[in-house]
Design a protein around this motif. Structure first.
Motif, PDB file in Angstrom:
ATOM      1  N   TYR A 168       0.836  -1.212   0.000  1.00 46.49           N
ATOM      2  CA  TYR A 168       0.000   0.000   0.000  1.00 46.49           C
ATOM      3  C   TYR A 168       0.867   1.256   0.000  1.00 46.49           C
ATOM      4  CZ  TYR A 168      -3.756   3.187   1.543  1.00 46.49           C
ATOM      5  OH  TYR A 168      -4.666   4.214   1.642  1.00 46.49           O
ATOM      6  N   LEU A 169       1.895   1.254   0.815  1.00 46.36           N
ATOM      7  CA  LEU A 169       2.770   2.417   0.890  1.00 46.36           C
ATOM      8  C   LEU A 169       3.528   2.615  -0.421  1.00 46.36           C
ATOM      9  CD1 LEU A 169       4.175   1.919   4.508  1.00 46.36           C
ATOM     10  CD2 LEU A 169       2.197   3.255   3.773  1.00 46.36           C
ATOM     11  N   HIS A 170       3.925   1.503  -1.056  1.00 41.91           N
ATOM     12  CA  HIS A 170       4.572   1.617  -2.361  1.00 41.91           C
ATOM     13  C   HIS A 170       3.611   2.191  -3.389  1.00 41.91           C
ATOM     14  CE1 HIS A 170       6.867   0.651  -5.940  1.00 41.91           C
ATOM     15  NE2 HIS A 170       5.852  -0.066  -6.386  1.00 41.91           N
ATOM     16  N   ASN A 171       2.340   1.834  -3.300  1.00 39.42           N
ATOM     17  CA  ASN A 171       1.344   2.366  -4.235  1.00 39.42           C
ATOM     18  C   ASN A 171       1.204   3.877  -4.074  1.00 39.42           C
ATOM     19  OD1 ASN A 171      -0.859   2.616  -6.030  1.00 39.42           O
ATOM     20  ND2 ASN A 171      -1.674   0.674  -5.385  1.00 39.42           N
ATOM     21  N   ILE A 172       1.355   4.385  -2.851  1.00 43.13           N
ATOM     22  CA  ILE A 172       1.315   5.838  -2.651  1.00 43.13           C
ATOM     23  C   ILE A 172       2.455   6.493  -3.421  1.00 43.13           C
ATOM     24  CG2 ILE A 172       1.511   7.676  -0.937  1.00 43.13           C
ATOM     25  CD1 ILE A 172       0.180   5.883   1.086  1.00 43.13           C
ATOM     26  N   LYS A 173       3.633   5.866  -3.407  1.00 38.88           N
ATOM     27  CA  LYS A 173       4.764   6.403  -4.176  1.00 38.88           C
ATOM     28  C   LYS A 173       4.456   6.402  -5.668  1.00 38.88           C
ATOM     29  CE  LYS A 173       8.966   5.739  -3.391  1.00 38.88           C
ATOM     30  NZ  LYS A 173      10.323   5.180  -3.272  1.00 38.88           N
ATOM     31  N   VAL A 174       3.826   5.328  -6.143  1.00 39.29           N
ATOM     32  CA  VAL A 174       3.469   5.258  -7.554  1.00 39.29           C
ATOM     33  C   VAL A 174       2.503   6.377  -7.920  1.00 39.29           C
ATOM     34  CG1 VAL A 174       2.278   3.835  -9.276  1.00 39.29           C
ATOM     35  CG2 VAL A 174       3.902   2.776  -7.709  1.00 39.29           C
TER      36      VAL A 174
END
Length: 1174
Positions: free
Chosen positions: A245-251
């Motif tokens: 989820y946190l990686h998706n925020i970066k995306v």
């Protein structure tokens, strides 16, 4: 009504409760949408911005958008050094610090995608019931920012975009969506966001060579909407604190940065306004829908043309941070400006120079504007006019429908009319008193909203009184039915007279005339009909109530009446405790611990003579008390799944081993279990059920591959996050089973042999009646979609969108090719710097590959090429293994529900056998659809229920013994109701008739109601339905389908209800009560909870309070509906169960002790000293 009968009574109960559930939506949550209003816009020479860009990160929580975390990127997963904390959205953060204004947007319940986007884009809070109509289409048309634009381009989910293009002016909104099959929890959800970003880039790239498209893009009053669903999908699958989820925020942040730069470079005029927000948040357990603050708080960042620059302070905290929510965002020096979600629509309309949506109730947030005081004053006046116009139209509609209209008091005075108030504001602006006019406009907006609220609640008093009379009437009717049919055996006919018929008919005609004059909805007529019908029935059957009163109080003294009053007060107190348990889950733990001591009430002799049964009851209650203090937020645990499944398996194996010894003592020699044929068939079917339990154990918790978390800047070759964790490609099923102890492996091997035939039968039925027709329909739909796509491409106004769609389809095909690779199981313990305690990241099951293949076939039909062209032979083998595993899961679940019907070939009439069959039928379902301790709960509640049934029977026997029954002499002795029940039961046993209900049966009904609620709430959070996570159903349905997944989850939740229903049906027969008698009383007393929660429903206050109040009322109402349905279900479950000779009767014959289940049959003497061990 007297001849309504048992089935008619149940049908009436279901219809009444379903209709009255709708009452809260008619009363508290009526749609605010009206039509016929004039549109208003700010009359300015030039709009603050020529165009608007709206980014919506679906499911993004406010805190996660701004907090600092270690790098969650895939390439940083194996870094062993201490991770550096950094913001996940550096670009958005830079806009907060340098270029724009930020705050928190507060949403309303239900925190779902449809109502959230309606509030964002239309500015209105749609009624809560609209979420049940689906996300794709509008149940009613409403105005929106998109509809007021010159043209809107939108990209994103097929569940959201059609909502606004369908109701808009034809041709004004262009939407581009991916297929619904790509909302798949088994894939990398960031590809959904990459789809949107790639298509936007393609649009502006095509505009460089397409003059017409270029000209359209450069017009003023255009809107771009980017719906980014990846965060919501990832949050559901992995939780919002997970690395994925946190990686998706970066995306998302990187994509927003790229799109913003592209647009700035394309236009180069600095006249673009940008808004970034979310439709709803997400709870820690990956769900949303209720009013929890994590679900209602979303980020809001605005920058660009017309937006104010950030305001900062040199030291201390800037205004807006007083609540402490943003203490760890490192933004204390920047002012935070919170808004209501509907305010964003008004903000966007102002920035783009559009007319305000005519249904909007949003208030323009002036702190986000870079305009001067005069412009702000004029904008606020337009905002006030728009809201007051809606009030005017609603007031006129209300005047036309009510007999005597009472106007809103703040606008009723001659000197306080709307026109005079508006004239006062215009005069203040003309005289340069801008701050005064802003305050006056703001006050006028608040008065307008209060006036709308007044009109919205105009009929509240009448409707709530009507519904309350209906619920109380139902309670009275249910009790009257129980007294008349089950206490007095229907001896009294209904005494209708012309006077009573005329009186109640007049009341109904009067109510209907009032509703007709006021043009009330059809549901209002039902709300009026039920109270009149129920009270008329109670009135005409009053002779039965009078006779019941005589029987109860014929010999009652004042002291006896006092005792009876105390008993009734105690029962009401218990019901109130049930009400409070909805707010405080731990109350169930206390009640179970108190219930463990219940057998001691009947004396030491009773406990000593039934010490095994009492011990079982104590252990069951103690086990059940644990579940309500366990966290409702469950994380997948293979060990707990295996433990629960093992206990279910052991029960099944032990029952097969001991079945003959348990049941042979009650069966006649000519048809007993001594017959080899019958014994072999019965054991074979039971063995098949146990085999399905073993199969579910071996398949459900199997470690499974996760979707690959991809980064477009790193090598796409998957890396193993934990080298010791095998993937499905290197750890087949047989190696997993080899980890079990040798005895358990042998047990599994034996039982697996027994399930082959029923599974083959189930497979054949599914193949013939489902898969073959389903595949045929799929091919027809694929062919139809291909033709539709070809037609749409031929008629498209420009070729930008088809090119973008083709490019993104290639990307998604690439994802599908990677989906079947041997991917790693990433189980990462989060660093101490993360906000939440370490938890195991959930895994997506292998059956997701099956859904991936289905989606791949659909996609292939659209792209006209195979998606397996780049898959190597080893990957195909892995796919086949995974496909077989998914197939076994699905077929095992279906077979477990089909196999029990095979017992009809050789039915057994003993209740233990029937309960064992039901218990094993739902065992595989509970194992496959569990993620944590639910299997242990299923085992514990089964033991508790069987112990309860046996205890109630033993208590009746104990109280009917001469040493006890001789003590009581009057009707209100504390033991007299139970003694009377026991005496009546003995007479019924002798005559073969049913006994009447007594006061002691109220205790049984309270126990049933308590166990019924415990069956629903022990594995979930009482205050929130959303705690029942969809994680459990991802094994079978990984592709996002809320209604199908919800139905599968509901099936799992109903499994304990089946056990409760069967046990009460058994108990009803065992105590010689008429079928449905206990259910009638339960449905009466259960609506105490419903009525309490009806008056607790709120549509104002905190979002959490609103959400909880709705959830509690709906749950309490549905439990009453379940009681009616379970009554019919119990009749099926206990059909054919017989209790020929009772343990107490055998003791009278001198054959008593601690043994037989049901005694001898046909007068034959028991061969063992076994009483009622069951």
């Amino acid at each position: 009504m007297a001849c309504l009968g048992r089935l008619g009574f149940l049908c009436l109960a279901v219809v009444f409760h379903v209709v009255y559930i709708l009452s809260i939506f008619d009363i508290y949550f009526t749609s605010p949408i009206v039509s016929g209003m004039a549109a208003y816009s700010v009359n300015a020479p030039k709009a603050p911005a020529k165009r608007l860009v709206l980014y919506v990160g679906d499911g993004l929580r406010a805190d996660k958008a701004f907090q600092f975390f270690p790098d969650p990127s895939p390439q940083a997963a194996n870094v062993s050094s201490t991770p550096e904390l950094r913001p996940l959205a550096p670009f958005l953060r830079s806009k907060v610090l340098e270029d724009g204004t930020f705050g928190v947007s507060h949403t309303r319940v239900p925190t779902e995608s449809r109502p959230g986007h309606v509030a964002l884009i239309a500015g209105l809070y749609e009624d809560v019931s609209a979420v049940t109509t689906g996300w794709k289409l509008n149940p009613v048309n409403f105005d929106s920012v998109f509809n007021r634009s010159r043209h809107t381009w939108s990209w994103g989910s097929p569940d959201i975009l059609p909502m606004f293009s369908t109701g808009a002016v034809p041709g004004r909104v262009t939407d581009d969506t991916y297929g619904s099959e790509f909302e798949d929890f088994s894939k990398d959800a960031t590809e959904l966001d990459y789809f949107v970003f790639d298509h936007v880039k393609q649009l502006f790239q095509d505009a460089e060579t397409d003059a017409d498209l270029n000209a359209k893009l450069r017009e003023d009053k255009v809107v771009f909407f980017l719906h980014l669903l990846g965060l919501d999908t990832t949050g559901h699958a992995y939780r919002p604190y997970s690395r994925e989820y946190l990686h998706n925020i970066k995306v998302v942040d990187q994509g927003v940065k790229e799109i913003t730069n592209i647009m700035d470079d394309f236009y180069g005029d600095g006249e673009t306004a940008y808004v970034f927000t979310a439709d709803h948040g997400m709870s820690d357990w990956g769900s949303h829908g209720d009013g929890h603050p994590d679900n209602t708080r979303t980020p809001l960042i605005a920058w660009g043309a017309g937006v104010a620059k950030p305001k900062t302070v040199a030291s201390g905290k800037a205004p807006g941070h007083e609540d402490g929510f943003s203490h760890d965002w490192h933004l204390d020096q920047v002012e935070r400006h919170d808004v209501a979600q509907a305010d964003i629509a008004t903000l966007m309309a102002y920035l783009a120079g559009l007319e305000f949506p005519v249904n909007s109730v949003g208030e323009l947030p002036l702190t986000y504007l870079s305009a001067g005081d005069e412009e702000k004053a004029k904008a606020m006046l337009v905002n006030a006019r728009e809201i007051l116009e809606m009030y005017r139209v609603k007031e006129e509609a209300k005047k036309a429908t009510v007999l005597r209209y009472r106007p809103y008091k703040r606008f009723a005075s001659v000197n306080q009319t709307i026109d005079k108030r508006l004239a006062h504001v215009e005069a203040a602006i003309s005289n340069g008193r801008y701050e005064q006019s802003i305050k006056a406009s703001d006050e006028l907006i608040q008065l307008g909203l209060q006036g709308l609220r007044y009109l919205q609640t105009y009929d509240w008093l009448f409707l709530r009184a009507l519904v309350t009379a209906g619920y109380i009437g139902w309670v009275a009717f249910a009790f009257t039915t129980a007294v008349d049919m089950y206490m007095l055996d229907g001896r009294f006919e209904a005494s209708r007279t012309p006077a009573s018929i005329t009186a109640f008919s007049s009341i109904l005609v009067g109510l209907y005339s009032l509703l007709l004059i006021q043009s009330s909805p059809i549901t209002y007529y039902a709300y009026a009909f039920f109270p009149v019908m129920f009270w008329e029935e109670v009135f005409v059957r009053r002779r039965a109530l009078v006779e019941c009163k005589k029987k109860l109080f014929a010999k009652a003294s004042p002291q006896d009446l006092m005792k009876l009053t105390l008993n009734v007060a105690m029962y009401l107190a218990i019901l109130e405790v049930m009400v409070q348990s909805y707010y405080h889950r731990e109350i169930y733990t206390i009640c179970y611990l108190l219930a463990a001591a219940w057998p001691a009430v009947y004396g030491l002799n009773f406990v000593q003579s039934n010490w095994i049964l009492c011990t079982t009851w104590v252990l069951g209650c103690t086990a059940m008390s644990i579940f309500t203090i366990l966290p409702a937020i469950k994380v997948e645990s293979a060990s707990l799944i295996m433990l629960g499944g093992l206990l279910i398996l052991i029960v099944g194996v032990l029952y097969i081993a001991m079945e003959k010894s348990l049941l042979s003592s009650i069966a006649p020699a000519d048809e007993g279990l001594s017959s080899p044929k019958a014994d072999g068939l019965s054991r074979a079917i039971l063995g098949a059920q146990v085999g399905l339990v073993a199969l579910a154990m071996s398949m459900a918790p199997l470690p499974t591959p996760e979707p690959q978390v991809k980064s477009r800047k790193v090598d796409k070759k998957p890396k193993r996050a934990c080298s010791k964790t095998p993937t499905s490609a290197t750890w087949p099923v047989h190696q997993y089973i080899h980890q079990f102890p040798l005895p358990l492996r042998g047990m599994i091997l034996i039982t697996l042999i027994l399930w082959g035939i029923p599974v083959a039968l189930a497979w054949a039925l599914i193949k013939v009646f489902w898969e073959i027709p389903h595949e045929y329909l799929q091919k027809r739909r694929a062919h139809h979609r291909a033709e539709s796509t070809t037609t749409a491409n031929d008629t498209a106004p420009n070729d930008a969108m088809p090119k973008a769609r083709s490019a993104s389809t290639d990307n998604l095909l690439e994802v599908k090719r990677h989906a079947v690779q041997p991917l790693p199981v990433i189980t990462v313990a989060r660093e101490a710097d993360f906000a939440k305690p370490p938890m195991q990241c959930p895994t997506v099951p292998i059956s997701a590959i099956y859904a991936t293949n289905r989606a791949n076939r659909s996609l292939s039909s659209r792209s006209r090429r195979s998606s397996f062209s780049g898959v190597v032979e080893h990957e195909i083998v892995v796919f086949v293994v995974n496909y077989a595993h998914a197939l076994l899961l699905t077929r095992s679940t279906v077979a477990s529900l089909i196999v029990p019907f095979l017992h009809a070939l050789q039915p057994r009439n003993h209740y233990l056998h029937r309960l064992a069959v039901i218990f094993l039928a739902f065992g595989p379902l509970f194992i496959i659809l569990t993620i944590s301790y639910e299997g242990l709960f299923y085992f514990a509640i089964a033991i508790t229920l069987v112990s309860w049934v046996r205890l109630e029977h033993r208590i009746q026997e104990h109280l009917a013994s001469p040493s006890i029954s001789g003590r009581a002499t009057d009707v209100t002795n504390p033991l007299e109701p139970a003694l009377s029940a026991a005496s009546n039961r003995e007479k019924a046993l002798g005559s073969g008739d049913y006994r009447s209900l007594t006061m002691s049966d109220a205790r049984i009904c309270l126990f049933f109601l308590y166990l019924l609620q415990s069956a629903f709430f022990s594995t979930g959070n009482i205050a929130s339905v959303s705690s029942f996570s969809l994680d459990a159903v991802y094994r079978l349905l990984p592709v996002f389908d809320p209604f199908s997944q919800g139905a599968l989850l509901l099936l799992k939740l109903l499994a304990p209800f089946a056990l409760v229903s069967a046990n009460l049906g058994i108990l009803t027969k065992r105590l010689k009560l008429r079928g449905g008698s206990l259910f009638a009383v339960v449905m009466g007393i259960g609506d105490y909870l419903t009525l309490r929660f009806f008056w607790e429903v709120r549509d104002e206050g905190s979002w959490l309070d609103i959400g909880e109040s709705i959830s509690m009322f709906v749950i309490a109402s549905m439990l009453c509906v379940f009681v009616a349905l379970l009554e019919a279900l119990s009749e099926v479950f206990v059909k054919g169960v017989e209790f020929r000779v009772d343990g107490l009767q055998r003791r009278k014959e001198g054959k008593a002790s601690n043994g037989s289940l049901n005694g001898a049959m046909n007068g034959s003497k028991p061969t063992e000293k076994v009483g009622d061990v069951t």
